[in-house]
Design a protein around this motif. Structure first.
Motif, PDB file in Angstrom:
ATOM      1  N   SER A 125     -18.150  29.509 -33.287  1.00  0.00           N
ATOM      2  CA  SER A 125     -19.590  29.473 -33.048  1.00  0.00           C
ATOM      3  C   SER A 125     -20.261  30.555 -33.876  1.00  0.00           C
ATOM      4  O   SER A 125     -19.649  31.538 -34.285  1.00  0.00           O
ATOM      5  CB  SER A 125     -19.891  29.679 -31.564  1.00  0.00           C
ATOM      6  OG  SER A 125     -19.307  30.891 -31.106  1.00  0.00           O
ATOM      7  N   ALA A 183     -17.275  26.930 -27.003  1.00  0.00           N
ATOM      8  CA  ALA A 183     -17.403  27.117 -28.444  1.00  0.00           C
ATOM      9  C   ALA A 183     -16.544  26.155 -29.250  1.00  0.00           C
ATOM     10  O   ALA A 183     -16.678  26.094 -30.471  1.00  0.00           O
ATOM     11  CB  ALA A 183     -17.046  28.559 -28.814  1.00  0.00           C
ATOM     12  N   THR A 229     -21.624  25.362 -33.488  1.00  0.00           N
ATOM     13  CA  THR A 229     -20.195  25.545 -33.333  1.00  0.00           C
ATOM     14  C   THR A 229     -19.498  24.328 -33.920  1.00  0.00           C
ATOM     15  O   THR A 229     -20.069  23.236 -33.975  1.00  0.00           O
ATOM     16  CB  THR A 229     -19.791  25.735 -31.856  1.00  0.00           C
ATOM     17  OG1 THR A 229     -18.407  26.065 -31.781  1.00  0.00           O
ATOM     18  CG2 THR A 229     -20.054  24.481 -31.048  1.00  0.00           C
ATOM     19  N   GLY A 283     -12.392  26.351 -32.518  1.00  0.00           N
ATOM     20  CA  GLY A 283     -13.843  26.311 -32.567  1.00  0.00           C
ATOM     21  C   GLY A 283     -14.380  27.630 -33.073  1.00  0.00           C
ATOM     22  O   GLY A 283     -13.802  28.696 -32.828  1.00  0.00           O
ATOM     23  N   TYR A 314     -27.684  28.590 -26.931  1.00  0.00           N
ATOM     24  CA  TYR A 314     -26.417  29.268 -27.222  1.00  0.00           C
ATOM     25  C   TYR A 314     -26.382  30.609 -26.515  1.00  0.00           C
ATOM     26  O   TYR A 314     -27.293  31.425 -26.663  1.00  0.00           O
ATOM     27  CB  TYR A 314     -26.276  29.450 -28.734  1.00  0.00           C
ATOM     28  CG  TYR A 314     -25.088  30.263 -29.164  1.00  0.00           C
ATOM     29  CD1 TYR A 314     -23.818  30.017 -28.643  1.00  0.00           C
ATOM     30  CD2 TYR A 314     -25.217  31.271 -30.110  1.00  0.00           C
ATOM     31  CE1 TYR A 314     -22.719  30.758 -29.036  1.00  0.00           C
ATOM     32  CE2 TYR A 314     -24.133  32.020 -30.526  1.00  0.00           C
ATOM     33  CZ  TYR A 314     -22.888  31.760 -29.987  1.00  0.00           C
ATOM     34  OH  TYR A 314     -21.808  32.500 -30.388  1.00  0.00           O
TER      35      TYR A 314
END
Length: 290
Positions: A124, A203, A80, A122, A176
């Motif tokens: 991810s 994230a 991320t 962010g 994750y």
């Protein structure tokens, strides 16, 4: 009734600002408190090893090289990042930047370009294949917050009520959690063969919960839908394999009473204002009749 309308309007505006300010203060104070109590979380320090990348760090203008541990050749990589924000004409944007991560075989592990979208959010994601090389090169033009993790079939396993077991030899490892769950609080419970720290990042690379000391049993809670990275960290000097079992529990979000108290307070102010205005109006009518 013009005075009452003006008072009601002013109170409504005050209510909105109060709710926004209290919400922001709570979020910021929680962030500050978490950052101060976290032993390993300092995104401004440069990472030294590949395993340091399992925690978020800022990278700025340059090429950064890390040796890839052998065990990472068996895991698929997740990550991320967040572009460094700035304010432009009163709106928050992301600084233009380019991120490119490759291994020493020339395979592209990660690539992102902020010269088009220009957003400080962010993002991810995950790679389709494990890293093949024994080195990775992180090339950054601009400034970006970056965190890596690994992903596997544990997400579906634990979301369906199962318990996942993972054995690793690393000093740090991040898992994750690729799912979408906007309505409930998620609490990740774990049991470990050795004491470990547990850290939970969202994230955008923000710390949202952690254990304050290494424990064999514990939990961390995701207070909002965050596509989180669950990171286990071993105390310094601990060697050998460590096995962690983890699972997830759900509970409905509980609304904060703060907003309700503010609404009640505003309504009381409006009621008092209307009462005072009504009394004054009656008094004025009686005085005119005299």
């Amino acid at each position: 009734m013009k005075i009452v309308s003006i008072i009601a309007f002013a109170c409504t505006i005050l209510l909105l600002f109060s709710l926004i300010n209290i919400s922001n203060l709570n979020v910021e104070s929680n962030k500050d408190a978490l950052a101060k109590s976290a032993d390993f979380y300092n995104p401004n320090t440069p990472p030294k090893t590949f395993e340091d990348l399992f925690l978020p760090h800022w990278f700025e203008n340059g090429t950064f090289t890390f040796n890839v541990p052998q065990y990472m050749h068996h895991f698929k990589l997740a990550g991320t990042f967040e572009w460094a924000p700035y304010y432009h004409y009163g709106a928050q944007k992301g600084r233009p930047a380019i991120l490119n991560v490759t291994d020493n075989y020339g395979n592209v592990v990660w690539h992102a370009n902020n010269t088009i979208y220009n957003q400080p959010i962010g993002a991810s994601g995950r790679s389709k294949t494990p890293i093949k090389g024994d080195k990775i090169f992180i090339r950054v033009k601009g400034k970006v917050l970056l965190q890596f993790g690994i992903w596997g079939d544990w997400t579906e396993n634990i979301l369906n009520g199962g318990i996942y077991s993972l054995t690793f030899n690393a000093g740090k490892i991040a898992l994750y959690m690729d799912y979408y769950n906007p309505t409930n609080l998620n609490t990740f419970y774990f049991k470990s063969s050795q004491p470990v720290y547990a850290y939970l990042f969202d994230a955008e690379g923000r710390l949202i919960d952690h254990t304050e000391k290494p424990v064999k049993e514990g939990s961390v809670t995701e207070p909002y839908d965050a596509s989180p990275f669950l990171t286990f960290i071993r105390p310094n000097g601990e060697n050998g394999n460590v096995t962690v079992q983890f699972w997830v529990g759900y509970e409905e979000k509980k609304s904060s009473p703060t907003g309700a108290f503010i609404v009640i307070g505003i309504l009381v102010v409006i009621a008092v204002a209307m009462y005072i205005y009504a009394k004054r109006a009656v008094y004025e009518k009686r005085r005119k009749r005299r």
